[in-house]
Each structure stands twice: as C-alpha cells, then as structure tokens.
Write an enzyme that holds these catalytic residues in place. Structure first.
Site, PDB file in Angstrom:
ATOM      1  N   SER A   1       0.835  -1.192   0.000  1.00  0.00           N
ATOM      2  CA  SER A   1       0.000   0.000   0.000  1.00  0.00           C
ATOM      3  C   SER A   1       0.869   1.240   0.000  1.00  0.00           C
ATOM      4  O   SER A   1       1.962   1.233   0.599  1.00  0.00           O
ATOM      5  CB  SER A   1      -0.904   0.022   1.238  1.00  0.00           C
ATOM      6  OG  SER A   1      -1.546   1.280   1.371  1.00  0.00           O
TER       7      SER A   1
ATOM      8  N   TYR B   1      -2.804  -0.014  10.016  1.00  0.00           N
ATOM      9  CA  TYR B   1      -2.757  -0.408   8.605  1.00  0.00           C
ATOM     10  C   TYR B   1      -1.419   0.009   8.003  1.00  0.00           C
ATOM     11  O   TYR B   1      -0.755  -0.779   7.313  1.00  0.00           O
ATOM     12  CB  TYR B   1      -3.908   0.236   7.847  1.00  0.00           C
ATOM     13  CG  TYR B   1      -3.960  -0.133   6.379  1.00  0.00           C
ATOM     14  CD1 TYR B   1      -4.392  -1.398   5.975  1.00  0.00           C
ATOM     15  CD2 TYR B   1      -3.579   0.779   5.406  1.00  0.00           C
ATOM     16  CE1 TYR B   1      -4.435  -1.738   4.630  1.00  0.00           C
ATOM     17  CE2 TYR B   1      -3.621   0.449   4.054  1.00  0.00           C
ATOM     18  CZ  TYR B   1      -4.052  -0.809   3.669  1.00  0.00           C
ATOM     19  OH  TYR B   1      -4.093  -1.143   2.340  1.00  0.00           O
TER      20      TYR B   1
END
Length: 253
Positions: A144, A157
C-alpha cells in the site's frame, strides 16, 4: 483468453474470493496458470473458482485463513496433490479497520497483524521448499502507499503495510539465490466490496479528486501489474514495490 504469459504455472492467491484477489486469480487463469483460490469463506472461493473454470481456466477452491500457518501450508499441500507445486504466490489477504488509534482494540490489531503480516510470512514458508524444488518462481505481495505516506486513522494499517514492504525487500535478498523473485504492488484507492466496508462514498470522492489521472483504480489495474511481475517479462526485477496508484503517492508527497 490471454497470451499465455503464465502457461503451465501454478499460482496460489490468498484472499482470492473477491475484489483485487479475485481479479488477480482470474487474470492469472486467463494467462494459462492453474490457480489456487484461497479464501476464508467457502461460498466466495467456490464462486471465484467456478467462474474461472467456466471460462476455460483451471482453478482449485481452497477454504482457509491466510492468517493461520497451518491453513496456508494446507493450501500449498492441496495444490501439490492436485495441480502441482506453486511457482507463483500472491499474498493479497488483508483484514483492516480504520479509525483513531485509541479505538483500536487488541482483537482488531491482532487480526490485522495475523492476516496482513503473518500471512505473508506463512506464505513464504509454505512455498519456499516446493518453489525451490521446481526451479524458482515469483512472489507478489499486495502492499500500500500507506507504507511510505502518513495516514491519519490508519496507524496499524500503515504499520502492517510498512512491515510488508520490509519483508518484500529482505525476502528478495534471501530468496534470490533460489531463483525466487519477491516484489510488491502498492495499489492506489481502489473500490472493492471489502474496501467499501471501511471507506465511505464521500471518502472515495475525496481520494478520486487527489488522483492525478482523475479516476479511482479498478481491480484489473492491480491484476495486470501482478501478471507482469509474475511473468518472465519481470525476470530481472526483485525487491521492488510497484505503485499502481494513478500517481497519487508522489503527487500527495
């Protein structure tokens, strides 16, 4: 069908029942790979595998939790017994909840780490021996942009994806002598059924407005990149992270 860039290969894709994982599994099958569709839910794994087979591809539905070592090893064993040793692995599975850090419970944090980080490690361990015996292969991790960008309400995250980035680089160095390449893809904002559970329509629009290309991503964008990294076209690429994000990462930074 595709051009056969993965003809004769066996691929295991985690979290492949829907969203980006399913798009990758379907793209691999179109390029000639036999695909192990690993998902926590039997109905979505079966549906994805059935869709691939109905289009003339090869797929095996496998029910399991990517965050459990035993389940990942069992998935690899299933492939060995049915279609052959995996020469491609895509660590796609992730469980995530955004929110202020003080609202993150021990259970939530534990689950993000189990699926998003430990799942990558279990995948490495499970395929290392059969992939080496087969003469090498390719591993693609789904990372990501959050691995390199600050993100409010996404501390865990970001932490997990930063760890995946590090695990990609280090594994590339360690597995290179075994002829195993390890790369990662960092998708930009890409609406999927799973992502829509934690991102509102208004938030998607805010993200779209920041993308230089002017649109949100689609699962097929990530799938196309995964096919490339798994294929011989990327035979001299390892330890890299490919940003499939419409330019948002560097425009934002």
């Amino acid at each position: 069908m595709g051009s056969g860039r993965l003809q004769g290969r066996v691929a295991l894709v985690t979290g492949a029942g829907r969203g980006i994982g399913r798009a990758i599994a379907e793209a691999f099958a179109r390029e000639g790979a036999a695909v192990g569709v690993l998902d926590l839910k039997a109905e979505v794994a079966d549906a994805a595998a059935h869709s691939i087979v109905s289009e003339g591809g090869k797929a095996v539905a496998i029910v399991g939790n990517a965050g459990l070592r035993a389940d990942v090893f069992a998935a690899v064993d299933r492939l060995l017994r049915t279609v052959g040793p995996p020469t491609v692995l895509v660590n796609n599975a992730m469980w995530n909840r955004y929110g202020p850090l003080e609202q993150q419970t021990e259970e939530m944090i534990g689950r993000m780490i189990d699926v998003g980080l430990k799942g990558v490690i279990w995948g490495y361990q499970a395929v290392l021996e059969p992939m080496t015996a087969a003469g090498g292969g390719a591993i693609v991790n789904i990372g990501s942009p959050s691995a390199v960008l600050a993100m409010a309400n996404g501390v865990m995250y970001s932490a997990v994806k930063a760890a995946v980035a590090g695990a990609t680089r280090s594994a590339a160095a360690e597995f290179g002598p075994r002829r195993i390449r390890v790369n990662a893809i960092a998708p930009g904002p890409t609406p999927t059924d799973g992502a829509n559970l934690v991102v509102s329509e208004e938030a998607w629009e805010r993200r779209r407005a920041r993308v230089p290309i002017g649109r949100l991503g689609e699962p097929r964008d990530v799938a196309n990149a995964a096919v490339f990294l798994a294929s011989d076209e990327a035979s001299f690429i390892t330890g890299d992270m490919l940003f499939v994000d419409g330019g948002i990462t560097y425009a934002f930074s």
